[in-house]
Design an enzyme around this catalytic site. Sequence first.
Site, PDB file in Angstrom:
ATOM      1  N   LYS A 100      40.056  35.560  49.004  1.00  0.00           N
ATOM      2  CA  LYS A 100      39.780  34.318  48.270  1.00  0.00           C
ATOM      3  C   LYS A 100      38.464  33.714  48.780  1.00  0.00           C
ATOM      4  CE  LYS A 100      42.465  30.586  46.184  1.00  0.00           C
ATOM      5  NZ  LYS A 100      42.361  31.006  44.793  1.00  0.00           N
ATOM      6  N   ARG A 132      47.147  34.079  54.196  1.00  0.00           N
ATOM      7  CA  ARG A 132      46.090  34.643  53.343  1.00  0.00           C
ATOM      8  C   ARG A 132      44.710  34.154  53.791  1.00  0.00           C
ATOM      9  NH1 ARG A 132      46.823  33.981  47.002  1.00  0.00           N
ATOM     10  NH2 ARG A 132      46.097  31.876  47.460  1.00  0.00           N
ATOM     11  N   GLU A 188      42.837  41.528  36.800  1.00  0.00           N
ATOM     12  CA  GLU A 188      43.400  40.175  36.736  1.00  0.00           C
ATOM     13  C   GLU A 188      42.489  39.256  35.932  1.00  0.00           C
ATOM     14  OE1 GLU A 188      43.642  37.822  40.329  1.00  0.00           O
ATOM     15  OE2 GLU A 188      41.931  38.827  41.217  1.00  0.00           O
TER      16      GLU A 188
END
Length: 346
Positions: free
Chosen positions: A183, A80, A219
């Site tokens: 992220k 990721r 989210e």
Amino acid sequence: MNNINWDTLGFDAYRTRSIILSHYKDGEWSPIETTEDFSFTFDPFAQVFHYAISCFEGLKAFRQKDGRVALFRPEQNAARLQRTAKYLGMPSPSQEMFLQMCETCVKNNLEFLPPYGHGASMYLRPLLVGMHPQMQLVPYPEAIFAVMCAPVGPYYGEHLRSFSAVIPGDYDRAAPKGSGSYKIGANYASTFKPYKIAHEQGYSELLYLNSSTRQFVDEFGSSNFFAIKGNKYITPLSDSVLPSITNKTLQEVAADLGMEVEKRPVPVEELAEFDEAGGCGTAVVITPMSHIDIKPVLEAPEVSRVFRFRPDGEVGPACTRLYRQITGIQFGELDDPHGWCHIIKK
Ligand SMILES: Cc1ncc(COP(=O)(O)O)c(C=O)c1O
């Protein structure tokens, strides 16, 4: 030995023994360094300060029941980070380098790894920041990759208790084709102000909707959303949420427990039909929600809708089962049939 009270740990920055570092410059990573010096030196023109060229990861190390030390699915975090770094035009460490630095960080800070039996663990924070001094809006391959760690307990102060969340009508997290699934630090910057307002009103979490139509659940500010309806584990399919490793894990855990898994757009109205709902992530593990309110204007008193799942503080049976299963695997109390625990010390 330190005198940490493992039972009262929260989720905070911590000064451990060392951090692990490497610097990417002139096309290569410098030899991996372990340092007790917790300060970095940056040029004031460094990309990170002006253009938020910064991304990170979060994963945990566990002291297991038999004394072994395990990282949970670290190769997923390595992959990721590579995806995020590519989005920001940054160099990224190989999977091998990422794993090596995470392992070194745990081993060098072992006295800060909570012993088994306290429900506590060690959070690792791999951080990649752009170092190059510049004014122009172009990527430049210079970065620091650092891995630091902190002993942590429950994110919201208590294990397996339900909390409340608010859907802020006047704040979005991520643009439709923007950076929501990466992220990057910038995604979090925009949550600080609404979090402050929500916390002052007694809510623990913010639940964001998709910003283009505001008809679907995206989210939470710190975690993915999931819900339970009958025997189904339901979680949003959306391009602008972080691909959570915990959520991916829970989908497999739920299937192993005989539940049906649905990953699909979740209309806001459907919140009224769920038996249980909560957040999931490395930091929050599983955090059930007692209720989720909609506020058209976050700062104003008006609540336009309340979706109630549980009495305040109470936790439903599916959340309890999922929580026990995932933490049981992480702490080595249950079998690990998928090989998620990466053992770094026997
Ligand atoms: C915005 C957001 N969504 C979801 C997650 C959960 O991701 P993971 O399970 O990989 O920790 C996080 C981090 O914990 C997060 O910050």
